[in-house]
Design a protein around this motif. Structure first.
Motif, PDB file in Angstrom:
ATOM      1  N   TYR A  53      33.586  34.936  42.625  1.00 30.80           N
ATOM      2  CA  TYR A  53      33.649  34.342  41.586  1.00 30.80           C
ATOM      3  C   TYR A  53      34.169  34.748  40.322  1.00 30.80           C
ATOM      4  CZ  TYR A  53      32.402  30.480  38.199  1.00 30.80           C
ATOM      5  OH  TYR A  53      32.620  29.534  37.049  1.00 30.80           O
ATOM      6  N   ILE A  54      33.497  35.824  39.898  1.00 33.35           N
ATOM      7  CA  ILE A  54      33.775  36.723  39.012  1.00 33.35           C
ATOM      8  C   ILE A  54      35.151  37.650  39.047  1.00 33.35           C
ATOM      9  CG2 ILE A  54      33.258  39.016  37.303  1.00 33.35           C
ATOM     10  CD1 ILE A  54      30.511  38.420  38.036  1.00 33.35           C
ATOM     11  N   THR A  55      35.489  37.633  40.355  1.00 31.95           N
ATOM     12  CA  THR A  55      36.977  38.263  40.455  1.00 31.95           C
ATOM     13  C   THR A  55      37.904  37.386  40.365  1.00 31.95           C
ATOM     14  OG1 THR A  55      35.865  39.872  42.128  1.00 31.95           O
ATOM     15  CG2 THR A  55      38.539  39.392  42.355  1.00 31.95           C
ATOM     16  N   PHE A  56      37.737  36.015  40.756  1.00 32.91           N
ATOM     17  CA  PHE A  56      38.933  35.009  40.703  1.00 32.91           C
ATOM     18  C   PHE A  56      38.856  34.484  39.269  1.00 32.91           C
ATOM     19  CE2 PHE A  56      37.858  33.850  45.412  1.00 32.91           C
ATOM     20  CZ  PHE A  56      38.784  34.739  45.764  1.00 32.91           C
ATOM     21  N   ALA A  57      37.723  34.371  38.619  1.00 40.63           N
ATOM     22  CA  ALA A  57      37.760  34.000  37.330  1.00 40.63           C
ATOM     23  C   ALA A  57      38.322  34.810  36.355  1.00 40.63           C
ATOM     24  CB  ALA A  57      36.341  33.609  36.569  1.00 40.63           C
ATOM     25  N   SER A  58      38.463  36.109  36.472  1.00 38.49           N
ATOM     26  CA  SER A  58      39.107  37.222  35.690  1.00 38.49           C
ATOM     27  C   SER A  58      40.507  37.467  36.100  1.00 38.49           C
ATOM     28  CB  SER A  58      38.252  38.546  35.907  1.00 38.49           C
ATOM     29  OG  SER A  58      38.230  39.031  37.144  1.00 38.49           O
ATOM     30  N   ASN A  66      44.089  36.430  48.825  1.00 34.23           N
ATOM     31  CA  ASN A  66      42.620  36.377  49.894  1.00 34.23           C
ATOM     32  C   ASN A  66      43.016  35.489  50.762  1.00 34.23           C
ATOM     33  OD1 ASN A  66      39.909  35.343  50.722  1.00 34.23           O
ATOM     34  ND2 ASN A  66      39.707  37.662  50.161  1.00 34.23           N
ATOM     35  N   ASP A  67      42.842  35.734  52.332  1.00 34.03           N
ATOM     36  CA  ASP A  67      43.160  34.713  53.147  1.00 34.03           C
ATOM     37  C   ASP A  67      42.310  33.486  53.036  1.00 34.03           C
ATOM     38  OD1 ASP A  67      45.166  36.352  54.002  1.00 34.03           O
ATOM     39  OD2 ASP A  67      44.131  37.021  55.781  1.00 34.03           O
ATOM     40  N   ILE A  68      40.707  33.726  52.982  1.00 36.25           N
ATOM     41  CA  ILE A  68      39.875  32.605  53.016  1.00 36.25           C
ATOM     42  C   ILE A  68      39.988  31.744  51.709  1.00 36.25           C
ATOM     43  CG2 ILE A  68      37.370  32.252  52.873  1.00 36.25           C
ATOM     44  CD1 ILE A  68      36.698  34.918  54.143  1.00 36.25           C
ATOM     45  N   SER A  69      40.043  32.036  50.426  1.00 40.92           N
ATOM     46  CA  SER A  69      40.309  31.396  49.474  1.00 40.92           C
ATOM     47  C   SER A  69      41.792  30.803  49.430  1.00 40.92           C
ATOM     48  CB  SER A  69      40.041  32.311  48.114  1.00 40.92           C
ATOM     49  OG  SER A  69      41.113  33.383  48.185  1.00 40.92           O
ATOM     50  N   LYS A  70      42.661  31.395  49.956  1.00 38.54           N
ATOM     51  CA  LYS A  70      43.951  30.777  50.034  1.00 38.54           C
ATOM     52  C   LYS A  70      43.730  29.606  50.887  1.00 38.54           C
ATOM     53  CE  LYS A  70      48.892  31.471  51.137  1.00 38.54           C
ATOM     54  NZ  LYS A  70      49.799  32.580  51.748  1.00 38.54           N
ATOM     55  N   ARG A  71      43.233  29.835  52.133  1.00 39.43           N
ATOM     56  CA  ARG A  71      42.891  28.467  53.048  1.00 39.43           C
ATOM     57  C   ARG A  71      42.455  27.462  52.402  1.00 39.43           C
ATOM     58  NH1 ARG A  71      45.544  25.715  56.922  1.00 39.43           N
ATOM     59  NH2 ARG A  71      43.713  25.075  58.628  1.00 39.43           N
ATOM     60  N   PHE A  84      40.728  24.720  41.211  1.00 37.82           N
ATOM     61  CA  PHE A  84      40.302  25.292  42.187  1.00 37.82           C
ATOM     62  C   PHE A  84      38.744  25.878  41.603  1.00 37.82           C
ATOM     63  CE2 PHE A  84      39.097  29.221  44.307  1.00 37.82           C
ATOM     64  CZ  PHE A  84      39.125  28.904  45.853  1.00 37.82           C
ATOM     65  N   MET A  85      38.784  26.626  40.518  1.00 39.75           N
ATOM     66  CA  MET A  85      37.755  27.184  39.779  1.00 39.75           C
ATOM     67  C   MET A  85      36.537  26.133  39.731  1.00 39.75           C
ATOM     68  SD  MET A  85      38.006  30.432  40.228  1.00 39.75           S
ATOM     69  CE  MET A  85      36.445  30.769  39.329  1.00 39.75           C
ATOM     70  N   VAL A  86      37.244  24.951  39.003  1.00 31.88           N
ATOM     71  CA  VAL A  86      36.039  23.956  38.635  1.00 31.88           C
ATOM     72  C   VAL A  86      35.524  23.514  39.562  1.00 31.88           C
ATOM     73  CG1 VAL A  86      35.944  21.509  37.922  1.00 31.88           C
ATOM     74  CG2 VAL A  86      37.491  22.935  36.783  1.00 31.88           C
ATOM     75  N   PHE A  87      36.260  23.444  41.015  1.00 31.53           N
ATOM     76  CA  PHE A  87      35.470  23.098  42.280  1.00 31.53           C
ATOM     77  C   PHE A  87      34.540  24.013  42.604  1.00 31.53           C
ATOM     78  CE2 PHE A  87      35.664  22.770  46.862  1.00 31.53           C
ATOM     79  CZ  PHE A  87      34.947  21.244  46.990  1.00 31.53           C
TER      80      PHE A  87
END
Length: 566
Positions: A53-58, A66-71, A84-87
């Motif tokens: 969460y911190i990684t994607f927010a920054s 990332n395969d999982i987050s992309k999927r 995406f981040m709100v969800f």
């Protein structure tokens, strides 16, 4: 022997606890065990999810690398990384809310199981104590029995609670540890060695001391009950002797030792937390230095540092709690041992098969002694016919009370047999036989309640039957001057005279309309005039009953049909 000495001090205690649990308990424990694993998994997810969460927010662009987050992004058909981040944020908040609800339900189930075991242990200990044969009961300390029912049972339930909590924390640590190994196995192994050494030192030195303090505390708790019982049970004698200071010093000594053990225990219990937190945060600082040296990019450093900070934030309290639970299990281990010993103590099964008494009681070759090889009664034979009035005489220690206790089923003969109408009295019909007995002891024990409660003691209270029994015992007129059958007697019958207590004892003995009345030197503590009146009342009450009288004075037995000298 050496192998046994190196065992964990709680292993034998856990084995005893396992023997105390029912099959249903073990099924419930299995479900709690599964719930514990699930709770630990949620705890691990709650910590590990913060890192991405911190990684994607920054750096939102990492969502697509990332395969999982992309999927997930594609499945949700998000129009932007912000959506995406709100969800992601909403899901995260919902997860933490669910974790709170699950945690409350889990803790409720844990506490419900542990404290219901307290009820079970206390109830079973009470039942076991009531089922003791009289010889075993006299060898045990009443205060020790009372203490085990009220205190040891509660501590044994705490032991169950601490054990379950310890397993919960162990699973959490295992899962957290796996995440840290994936993040940086070198730093995690170094951390493991440092913390592992600390845990070994803490359990060896602090845990052993706490276990010793637990044994002292248990012994002093029992001593407490003994001092209080004997002091207030002999209050008048203490006043007459004027030895209040001796009693106070005895109480002070026990209290001082008990509190000393408690002070040391409560001082030692927080030490693992302080030691581990100091070491843990020192390691975290060193870890930050290590990561900054190995990684040039701040974006790479931040998530890893966050991961270790959050993991240690959860692991250190978990390790602390495990050590505290382990130490408390050592402290309460003695209680589990006492509950185990009392519940597994052998008691004879006694049934309630019908037993008729229409003709006679016959004693054949009866032998009995309190110590092996030292019989008090040997090869004794006697026949008592229904309706007879029999007196048992002899010097103190001759075995008068023992013989009568054998006849009425309080003691069991070691040799020989007792027959009622040619039917042997044994464990199958013993309860039925005892119900035919009305017993009037030398010392009448009255608890602080009404006369009605004391007379009906052990039976259903029927006001009409209580009044009838009190009239036969010539105590009803006195009661009518006060609150009738609901007149309060005071602790030990302190509000009544000796004669009044004896009459209530007679009323209690005849309340259930017994076929046999036993008078065990019941009037020996009274003055001659009062004794004569009460004996006349007893003979009147027993005119259609079999009467067994134990006495020293001749005037007590002058109306008896036979006199048996021992």
């Amino acid at each position: 022997m050496s192998k046994k000495s190196h065992k964990s001090p709680n292993i034998s205690t856990i084995a005893k606890l396992r023997a105390l649990l029912t099959r249903r308990d073990k099924v419930i424990l299995l479900f709690l065990f599964i719930a514990t694993i699930f709770f630990s998994i949620m705890e691990t997810i709650g910590i590990s999810i913060i890192m991405p969460y911190i990684t994607f927010a920054s750096n939102p662009s990492l969502i697509f690398s990332n395969d999982i987050s992309k999927r997930i992004y594609e499945i949700l058909e998000c129009s932007s990384t912000l959506q995406f981040m709100v969800f992601f944020s909403v899901i995260l908040v919902a997860f933490y809310l669910f974790r709170i609800l699950y945690g409350v339900a889990y803790n409720y189930a844990l506490n419900r199981f542990a404290f219901r075991k307290y009820h079970f242990f206390a109830y079973r200990l009470f039942c076991k104590s009531v089922d003791l044969n009289y010889a075993d009961f006299t060898r045990k300390k009443t205060d020790a029995i009372r203490h085990n029912i009220t205190d040891a049972a509660l501590k044994a339930s705490f032991y169950v609670q601490y054990l379950l909590q310890m397993f919960s924390e162990i699973f959490t640590i295992v899962l957290m540890y796996g995440l840290l190994l994936i993040t940086s196995w070198k730093m995690t192994l170094a951390l493991s060695v440092i913390l592992g050494l600390q845990v070994i030192l803490i359990t060896r030195f602090i845990g052993g001391k706490i276990k010793k303090m637990g044994a002292i505390r248990h012994a002093m708790d029992t001593r407490f009950h003994e001092i209080i019982s004997k002091t207030f049970g002999n209050f008048k004698i203490i006043k007459l002797k004027g030895n209040q200071q001796d009693v106070q010093k005895e109480f002070e000594s026990a209290s001082f030792t008990r509190i000393g053990a408690e002070i040391l225990t409560q001082t030692l219990l927080p030490m693992p937390k302080l030691i581990l937190e100091t070491i843990g945060f020192s390691v975290l600082i060193l870890s930050v230095v290590y990561i900054l040296v190995c990684y040039d990019s701040a974006a790479a450093v931040l998530p890893i540092i966050s991961m270790y900070a959050l993991a240690l934030y959860r692991i250190l309290p978990a390790v602390t709690k495990i050590l505290q639970n382990y130490n408390m299990m050592s402290f309460y281990g003695n209680a589990v041992g006492h509950v185990y010993e009392d519940l597994l103590y052998h008691t004879d099964y006694e049934d309630n098969e019908p037993c008729e008494f229409a003709r006679s009681i016959e004693l054949r070759d009866i032998c009995f002694g309190y110590k092996e090889g030292k019989p008090i009664i040997k090869d004794f034979n006697l026949t008592i016919h229904k309706g007879e009035k029999i007196a048992f005489c002899g010097p103190s220690g001759a075995g008068k009370s023992t013989l009568v206790d054998l006849i009425i089923g309080i003691y069991k003969p070691q040799k020989g047999e007792i027959l009622v109408d040619d039917v042997k009295i044994d464990n199958h019909n013993l309860r039925s036989w005892r119900k035919k007995i009305g017993y009037i002891p030398q010392t009448i024990y009255l608890f602080d309640g009404s006369v009605a409660d004391n007379v009906a003691f052990g039976s259903d209270l029927d006001e009409a039957r209580v009044i009838q029994a009190c009239k036969k015992a010539n105590i009803y007129d006195f009661l009518c001057e006060h609150d009738g059958i609901y007149t309060r007697v005071g602790e030990g019958g302190i509000l009544l005279s000796g004669g009044q207590k004896q009459r209530i004892g007679i009323a209690r003995a005849i309340y259930d309309n017994p076929e046999i009345l036993v008078l065990d030197e019941a009037t020996s503590a009274l003055d001659s005039a009062t004794e004569a009146r009460i004996m006349e009342e007893i003979y009147g009450v027993a005119k259609d009953k079999t009467l067994l009288v134990i006495a020293h004075r001749l005037n007590t037995i002058e109306h008896c049909d036979r006199k048996i000298e021992l």
